[in-house]
Design an enzyme around this catalytic site. Structure first.
Site, PDB file in Angstrom:
ATOM      1  N   GLY A 200      33.339 -52.666  -9.079  1.00 44.51           N
ATOM      2  CA  GLY A 200      34.542 -51.320  -9.066  1.00 44.51           C
ATOM      3  C   GLY A 200      33.780 -50.846  -7.507  1.00 44.51           C
ATOM      4  CD  GLU A 355      30.321 -67.555 -19.213  1.00 46.41           C
ATOM      5  OE1 GLU A 355      31.895 -67.238 -19.045  1.00 46.41           O
ATOM      6  OE2 GLU A 355      30.132 -66.798 -17.692  1.00 46.41           O
TER       7      GLU A 355
HETATM    8  C1  FAD Z   1      25.993 -63.065 -16.875  1.00 41.62           C
HETATM    9  C2  FAD Z   1      27.519 -62.313 -16.360  1.00 41.62           C
HETATM   10  C3  FAD Z   1      28.593 -62.687 -16.814  1.00 41.62           C
HETATM   11  C4  FAD Z   1      29.801 -61.913 -16.471  1.00 41.62           C
HETATM   12  N1  FAD Z   1      30.676 -62.962 -16.253  1.00 41.62           N
HETATM   13  C5  FAD Z   1      31.758 -62.589 -15.929  1.00 41.62           C
HETATM   14  C6  FAD Z   1      33.902 -62.934 -16.119  1.00 41.62           C
HETATM   15  O1  FAD Z   1      33.256 -64.709 -16.068  1.00 41.62           O
HETATM   16  N2  FAD Z   1      34.357 -62.595 -15.949  1.00 41.62           N
HETATM   17  C7  FAD Z   1      34.122 -61.133 -16.198  1.00 41.62           C
HETATM   18  O2  FAD Z   1      35.531 -60.479 -15.723  1.00 41.62           O
HETATM   19  N3  FAD Z   1      33.343 -60.303 -15.912  1.00 41.62           N
HETATM   20  C8  FAD Z   1      32.525 -61.144 -16.097  1.00 41.62           C
HETATM   21  N4  FAD Z   1      31.194 -60.145 -16.278  1.00 41.62           N
HETATM   22  C9  FAD Z   1      30.785 -58.763 -16.252  1.00 41.62           C
HETATM   23  C10 FAD Z   1      31.272 -58.251 -14.259  1.00 41.62           C
HETATM   24  O3  FAD Z   1      30.436 -59.296 -13.590  1.00 41.62           O
HETATM   25  C11 FAD Z   1      31.192 -56.733 -14.928  1.00 41.62           C
HETATM   26  O4  FAD Z   1      32.115 -56.097 -15.867  1.00 41.62           O
HETATM   27  C12 FAD Z   1      31.173 -55.987 -13.538  1.00 41.62           C
HETATM   28  O5  FAD Z   1      30.550 -56.449 -12.796  1.00 41.62           O
HETATM   29  C13 FAD Z   1      31.205 -54.674 -13.453  1.00 41.62           C
HETATM   30  O6  FAD Z   1      31.359 -54.208 -12.144  1.00 41.62           O
HETATM   31  P1  FAD Z   1      30.509 -53.306 -11.945  1.00 41.62           P
HETATM   32  O7  FAD Z   1      31.298 -52.751 -10.476  1.00 41.62           O
HETATM   33  O8  FAD Z   1      31.085 -51.939 -12.903  1.00 41.62           O
HETATM   34  O9  FAD Z   1      29.031 -53.637 -11.702  1.00 41.62           O
HETATM   35  P2  FAD Z   1      28.570 -54.547 -11.240  1.00 41.62           P
HETATM   36  O10 FAD Z   1      29.030 -55.378 -10.525  1.00 41.62           O
HETATM   37  O11 FAD Z   1      26.762 -54.731 -12.305  1.00 41.62           O
HETATM   38  O12 FAD Z   1      27.586 -53.657  -9.464  1.00 41.62           O
HETATM   39  C14 FAD Z   1      26.256 -53.386  -9.639  1.00 41.62           C
HETATM   40  C15 FAD Z   1      25.669 -52.449  -8.349  1.00 41.62           C
HETATM   41  O13 FAD Z   1      25.117 -51.219  -8.671  1.00 41.62           O
HETATM   42  C16 FAD Z   1      23.665 -51.168  -7.869  1.00 41.62           C
HETATM   43  N5  FAD Z   1      22.920 -50.587  -8.603  1.00 41.62           N
HETATM   44  C17 FAD Z   1      22.537 -50.407  -9.598  1.00 41.62           C
HETATM   45  N6  FAD Z   1      21.925 -49.523 -10.132  1.00 41.62           N
HETATM   46  C18 FAD Z   1      21.715 -48.871  -8.625  1.00 41.62           C
HETATM   47  C19 FAD Z   1      20.517 -48.265  -8.255  1.00 41.62           C
HETATM   48  N7  FAD Z   1      20.427 -47.458  -9.247  1.00 41.62           N
HETATM   49  N8  FAD Z   1      20.459 -47.292  -7.260  1.00 41.62           N
HETATM   50  C20 FAD Z   1      21.801 -48.447  -6.484  1.00 41.62           C
HETATM   51  N9  FAD Z   1      21.880 -49.974  -5.853  1.00 41.62           N
HETATM   52  C21 FAD Z   1      21.768 -49.582  -7.983  1.00 41.62           C
HETATM   53  C22 FAD Z   1      23.675 -53.066  -7.668  1.00 41.62           C
HETATM   54  O14 FAD Z   1      22.538 -53.578  -7.024  1.00 41.62           O
HETATM   55  C23 FAD Z   1      24.714 -53.433  -7.611  1.00 41.62           C
HETATM   56  O15 FAD Z   1      25.215 -53.973  -7.095  1.00 41.62           O
HETATM   57  C24 FAD Z   1      29.621 -60.602 -17.075  1.00 41.62           C
HETATM   58  C25 FAD Z   1      28.331 -60.495 -16.223  1.00 41.62           C
HETATM   59  C26 FAD Z   1      27.476 -61.083 -16.034  1.00 41.62           C
HETATM   60  C27 FAD Z   1      26.442 -60.675 -16.422  1.00 41.62           C
HETATM   61  N1  NAD Z   2      33.413 -64.899 -19.223  1.00 38.53           N
HETATM   62  C1  NAD Z   2      33.421 -63.625 -19.079  1.00 38.53           C
HETATM   63  O1  NAD Z   2      34.250 -62.532 -19.460  1.00 38.53           O
HETATM   64  C2  NAD Z   2      32.029 -62.540 -19.408  1.00 38.53           C
HETATM   65  C3  NAD Z   2      31.161 -63.279 -19.043  1.00 38.53           C
HETATM   66  C4  NAD Z   2      29.305 -62.615 -19.031  1.00 38.53           C
HETATM   67  C5  NAD Z   2      29.530 -60.889 -20.105  1.00 38.53           C
HETATM   68  N2  NAD Z   2      31.312 -60.832 -19.715  1.00 38.53           N
HETATM   69  C6  NAD Z   2      30.674 -59.299 -19.933  1.00 38.53           C
HETATM   70  O2  NAD Z   2      29.917 -58.450 -19.864  1.00 38.53           O
HETATM   71  C7  NAD Z   2      29.175 -57.963 -21.614  1.00 38.53           C
HETATM   72  C8  NAD Z   2      28.433 -58.258 -21.920  1.00 38.53           C
HETATM   73  O3  NAD Z   2      28.303 -59.130 -22.891  1.00 38.53           O
HETATM   74  P1  NAD Z   2      27.280 -60.178 -22.719  1.00 38.53           P
HETATM   75  O4  NAD Z   2      27.495 -61.374 -23.611  1.00 38.53           O
HETATM   76  O5  NAD Z   2      25.996 -60.522 -22.155  1.00 38.53           O
HETATM   77  O6  NAD Z   2      26.927 -59.458 -24.087  1.00 38.53           O
HETATM   78  P2  NAD Z   2      27.747 -58.804 -25.783  1.00 38.53           P
HETATM   79  O7  NAD Z   2      27.942 -57.666 -26.063  1.00 38.53           O
HETATM   80  O8  NAD Z   2      29.637 -59.667 -25.361  1.00 38.53           O
HETATM   81  O9  NAD Z   2      27.379 -60.142 -26.951  1.00 38.53           O
HETATM   82  C9  NAD Z   2      25.710 -60.231 -27.482  1.00 38.53           C
HETATM   83  C10 NAD Z   2      25.659 -61.065 -28.487  1.00 38.53           C
HETATM   84  O10 NAD Z   2      24.331 -60.554 -29.029  1.00 38.53           O
HETATM   85  C11 NAD Z   2      24.073 -61.224 -30.304  1.00 38.53           C
HETATM   86  N3  NAD Z   2      22.897 -60.284 -30.664  1.00 38.53           N
HETATM   87  C12 NAD Z   2      23.002 -59.145 -30.300  1.00 38.53           C
HETATM   88  N4  NAD Z   2      21.780 -58.218 -30.964  1.00 38.53           N
HETATM   89  C13 NAD Z   2      20.878 -59.997 -31.639  1.00 38.53           C
HETATM   90  C14 NAD Z   2      20.498 -60.140 -32.267  1.00 38.53           C
HETATM   91  N5  NAD Z   2      19.545 -59.294 -32.484  1.00 38.53           N
HETATM   92  N6  NAD Z   2      19.994 -61.538 -32.580  1.00 38.53           N
HETATM   93  C15 NAD Z   2      20.920 -62.029 -32.595  1.00 38.53           C
HETATM   94  N7  NAD Z   2      21.913 -62.032 -32.070  1.00 38.53           N
HETATM   95  C16 NAD Z   2      22.188 -60.345 -31.415  1.00 38.53           C
HETATM   96  C17 NAD Z   2      25.477 -59.784 -30.431  1.00 38.53           C
HETATM   97  O11 NAD Z   2      26.387 -59.626 -32.279  1.00 38.53           O
HETATM   98  C18 NAD Z   2      26.978 -59.769 -29.695  1.00 38.53           C
HETATM   99  O12 NAD Z   2      27.736 -61.004 -30.193  1.00 38.53           O
HETATM  100  C19 NAD Z   2      30.600 -58.333 -21.869  1.00 38.53           C
HETATM  101  O13 NAD Z   2      31.156 -56.946 -21.673  1.00 38.53           O
HETATM  102  C20 NAD Z   2      31.046 -59.001 -21.617  1.00 38.53           C
HETATM  103  O14 NAD Z   2      33.263 -59.066 -21.258  1.00 38.53           O
HETATM  104  C21 NAD Z   2      32.335 -60.932 -19.580  1.00 38.53           C
END
Ligand code: FAD
Ligand code: NAD
Length: 633
Positions: A200, A355
């Site tokens: 963002g 994943e």
């Molecule tokens: C493991 C994982 C896999 C994911 N896979 C997908 C996917 O395949 N497809 C998808 O669409 N979404 C995916 N997501 C979700 C996606 O990454 C997030 O929705 C997205 O990053 C949110 O963007 P953002 O800008 O809100 O925050 P972020 O991208 O998390 O950025 C936040 C930034 O703020 C900084 N920050 C935080 N607190 C502070 C502070 N106090 N002071 C200064 N800097 C700070 C951090 O260092 C970071 O750079 C995934 C998330 C995770 C964790």
């Molecule tokens: N490929 C993608 O688009 C992608 C990949 C990773 C994350 N994300 C995004 O990041 C965010 C976080 O995703 P996430 O997968 O980390 O969390 P999530 O909140 O989507 O899923 C967490 C899961 O853990 C389960 N859970 C919670 N407490 C539990 C417990 N005590 N025991 C067993 N199960 C429990 C919940 O029922 C839920 O299904 C979401 O918005 C997701 O869409 C997106």
């Protein structure tokens, strides 16, 4: 100057003011004293949007009310009864009373006014604030003009230069030593501070990078932007940390944009400052884009034993724990403990858990087996525990089922309806069951980053700000909240916490700030859902395209891979990721990034007798047809 005829300001006695700590012994305004010195007040008034005319009107009103109490000769006399109330009433009559910077000044100064000298000093102080407020709003000439002699002769008015220089000198005084560059309140461009250079924040900064009337400061606690969607591939040793990250400075090139490595601690919306480690940054508009963090619900103690996956550090830590577990199993002579080392539990079957589980199971069966002699890594258990009845519960049921089937084909043990109630160094408990394991990973919950709590506005259960349709925090028109820290709704449904939503919000806020400054009508945010995908393993994914077309298997994976490559920042990262994917695809995980970067030897079990013969037959052949996942239909 706006003072009236009756006042002789020479009657002021700096000593009186000194008594209240506002002036230095030399009679000059002190810096930083309660924030009341005239230059600091002027800056804060400017940030607050108070116009010089308002201060001039206040001064006129005060001078009129005070005039009859101040003698023409420089004598100091006590004020008669009721005089202070009259002056206070004159202050109130101009509007700025209990609130804002002028209200604050009034509350601090009026009680000290007991004689004509202090009254005069107060008037002098307000007059000085007014003068400096006029200076603060002067745009300084461009820096090279000041430094190069000879430019004045080229036609630039000397008065403008003097004003600029004086202003620069004044501005220098409010700089704080820790943050010199950021405290340059010396130009009149609208100052946008963006906290977080994630999906963002970067988009907001890029959108504003083209605006001439804006300067942008991007604050992040890391020096890199992170592509979180591929974090699980770093955790499972497919990619290097550098493949999925890029230095923020190298991404944001606009001349009006500065990058600051700092951790934001809180926001003071009343004073319009962001408080960071080591100082404060004043803003005209603030964009909070700090993303999400792990939530262990009411069990913070689980964080130590069950790391989550949000940062590069997390990914490297998980990689280290997994590889260390295999090293420990290789050394372990006790079969029960060996089994415990070779059991991996992932809690939560949202996209993160799914994943991670798929990639980890793949890793145990490809690449790793031939590296070990005493253990067969193909016997490792990868268990995915989900409290709800199905995996990927945010997706349609059909896709959840497909995902579960594919995970099982990859040898992941999927347990649904398994709500975890206990985790410690020895294992995980859910219902009546206990799984003995030394390696637990957390994918079970996220919460908004805690910074937004300091706004003191309504939050949802995950700690996200319930934003307005224009993505502002309730009641704070100049504070925008985007991405994972924003709880936005559209057609009664929450906007999902995924990268495209954060990017769209960032672009929208950038445009809103530009429109606002140009006096154009402002639009509400609309999320365009292009789709979301979750990967199960190499070549397998499930997903929804444009929120209606369900996809699974290889086609879904191909769309996922294409989109991820396209959105990775920078050519180098794209090339590197494609190269690594290609290499591991053709070599079946041949030589992934299986590095343990910390010293983990202390955590290793005692050595099994080194003379002992290998417990297992010779290494597994590189091709393992029986364990290869079957195609998904
Ligand atoms: C493991 C994982 C896999 C994911 N896979 C997908 C996917 O395949 N497809 C998808 O669409 N979404 C995916 N997501 C979700 C996606 O990454 C997030 O929705 C997205 O990053 C949110 O963007 P953002 O800008 O809100 O925050 P972020 O991208 O998390 O950025 C936040 C930034 O703020 C900084 N920050 C935080 N607190 C502070 C502070 N106090 N002071 C200064 N800097 C700070 C951090 O260092 C970071 O750079 C995934 C998330 C995770 C964790
Ligand atoms: N490929 C993608 O688009 C992608 C990949 C990773 C994350 N994300 C995004 O990041 C965010 C976080 O995703 P996430 O997968 O980390 O969390 P999530 O909140 O989507 O899923 C967490 C899961 O853990 C389960 N859970 C919670 N407490 C539990 C417990 N005590 N025991 C067993 N199960 C429990 C919940 O029922 C839920 O299904 C979401 O918005 C997701 O869409 C997106």
């Amino acid at each position: 100057m706006a003072s009236g005829e009756n006042v002789d300001l020479s009657a002021t006695r700096p000593a009186e003011y000194l008594r209240e700590g506002l002036l230095s012994p030399e009679g000059k305004p002190r810096e930083g004293l309660n924030g009341l010195h005239s230059l600091g007040m002027a800056h804060r008034l400017k940030l607050e949007g108070t116009k010089p005319e308002t201060v001039a009107a206040l001064l006129d009103s005060l001078v009129k009310a005070s005039g009859r109490f101040i003698p023409k000769d420089p004598r100091n006399v006590d004020l008669p009864d009721g005089a202070r109330q009259e002056v206070a009433a004159a202050w109130s009559a101009t509007g700025p009373t209990g609130t804002g910077v002028l209200g604050e000044l009034r509350a601090a100064v009026l009680p000290c006014v007991s004689d004509t000298a202090t009254l005069g000093a107060m008037l002098l102080h307000v007059e000085r604030i007014h003068r400096q407020l006029l200076l603060v709003s002067v745009t300084p000439p461009a820096a090279p003009d000041v430094r190069l002699p000879g430019r004045e002769a080229a036609g630039r008015p000397a008065a403008g230069r003097r004003a600029g220089e004086e202003h620069r000198a004044l501005a220098g005084r409010v700089m704080r030593p820790h943050l010199p560059a950021m405290e340059r309140d010396r130009d009149s461009r609208h100052h946008v501070v963006i906290v977080g250079a994630g999906f963002g924040g970067l988009q907001a900064a890029k959108t504003l990078g083209r605006a001439d009337n804006v300067r942008v400061t991007v604050v992040d606690r890391y020096n890199h932007h992170l592509f979180q969607p591929l974090l699980y591939q770093v955790a499972t040793a497919v990619l290097n940390p550098a493949d999925i990250s890029a230095p923020i400075r190298s991404v944001l090139h606009a001349r009006n944009t500065e990058v600051l490595l700092a951790e934001a601690k809180s926001v003071d919306p009343r004073r319009k400052v962001l408080i960071v480690e080591g100082g404060e940054i004043p803003y005209d508009s603030l964009v909070l884009a700090t993303g999400a963090t792990h939530s262990y619900f009411k069990h913070p103690e689980w964080a130590r034993v069950a790391p989550g996956l949000k940062t590069l550090e997390d990914a490297v830590r998980i990689r280290e724990r997994v590889l260390t577990a295999f090293e420990a199993a290789e050394r372990e002579s006790d079969p029960v403990r060996q089994r415990q080392w070779m059991t991996f539990v992932i809690i939560g079957a949202g996209p993160t858990g799914v994943e991670l589980a798929g990639a980890l199971s793949y890793m145990t069966r490809h690449g790793l087996p031939k590296d070990f002699r005493r253990i067969d890594t193909r016997e490792a258990r990868v268990v995915l525990l989900e409290g709800l009845p199905r995996v990927l519960s945010a997706y349609p049921e059909e896709l959840s089922e497909a995902a579960k089937r594919d995970l099982e084909k990859l040898h992941v043990e999927v347990r649904t309806g398994a709500l975890v109630t206990g985790i410690d160094g020895e294992g995980v408990t859910f219902g009546d069951e206990h799984i003995a394991t030394r390696t637990v990973m957390w994918g079970a919950g996220v919460a908004a980053s805690p910074l937004v709590r300091s706004l003191d506005v309504p939050l949802d259960r995950a700690g996200r700000v319930k934003v307005s349709p224009r993505l502002t925090a309730p009641g704070l028109d100049d504070v925008y909240v985007i991405g994972d820290v924003a709880a936005a709704e559209q057609n009664g449904k929450p906007v999902p916490g995924i990268a495209p939503a954060a990017m769209q919000m960032g672009r929208h806020v950038g445009k809103t700030i530009r429109d606002r400054l140009a006096g154009r009508p402002l639009k509400a945010f609309r999320y365009h859902d292009k789709g979301s995908f979750a990967v199960i393993g190499r070549g397998y994914a499930v997903g929804l395209l444009y929120d209606k077309w369900r996809m699974k298997g290889l086609p879904a994976w191909l769309v996922w891979a294409g989109v991820h490559i396209a959105y990775l920042i920078g050519f180098r990262n794209r090339a590197s990721v494609m190269l690594n994917w290609g290499y591991t695809f053709f070599t079946k995980g041949g030589r992934d990034m299986r590095l343990i970067t910390g010293n983990v030897v202390k955590r290793m079990p005692a050595l099994a007798s080194s003379t002992q013969a290998p417990a297992l037959p010779p290494p597994a052949p590189p091709e393992l047809p029986a364990s290869r996942p079957a195609p998904v239909h």
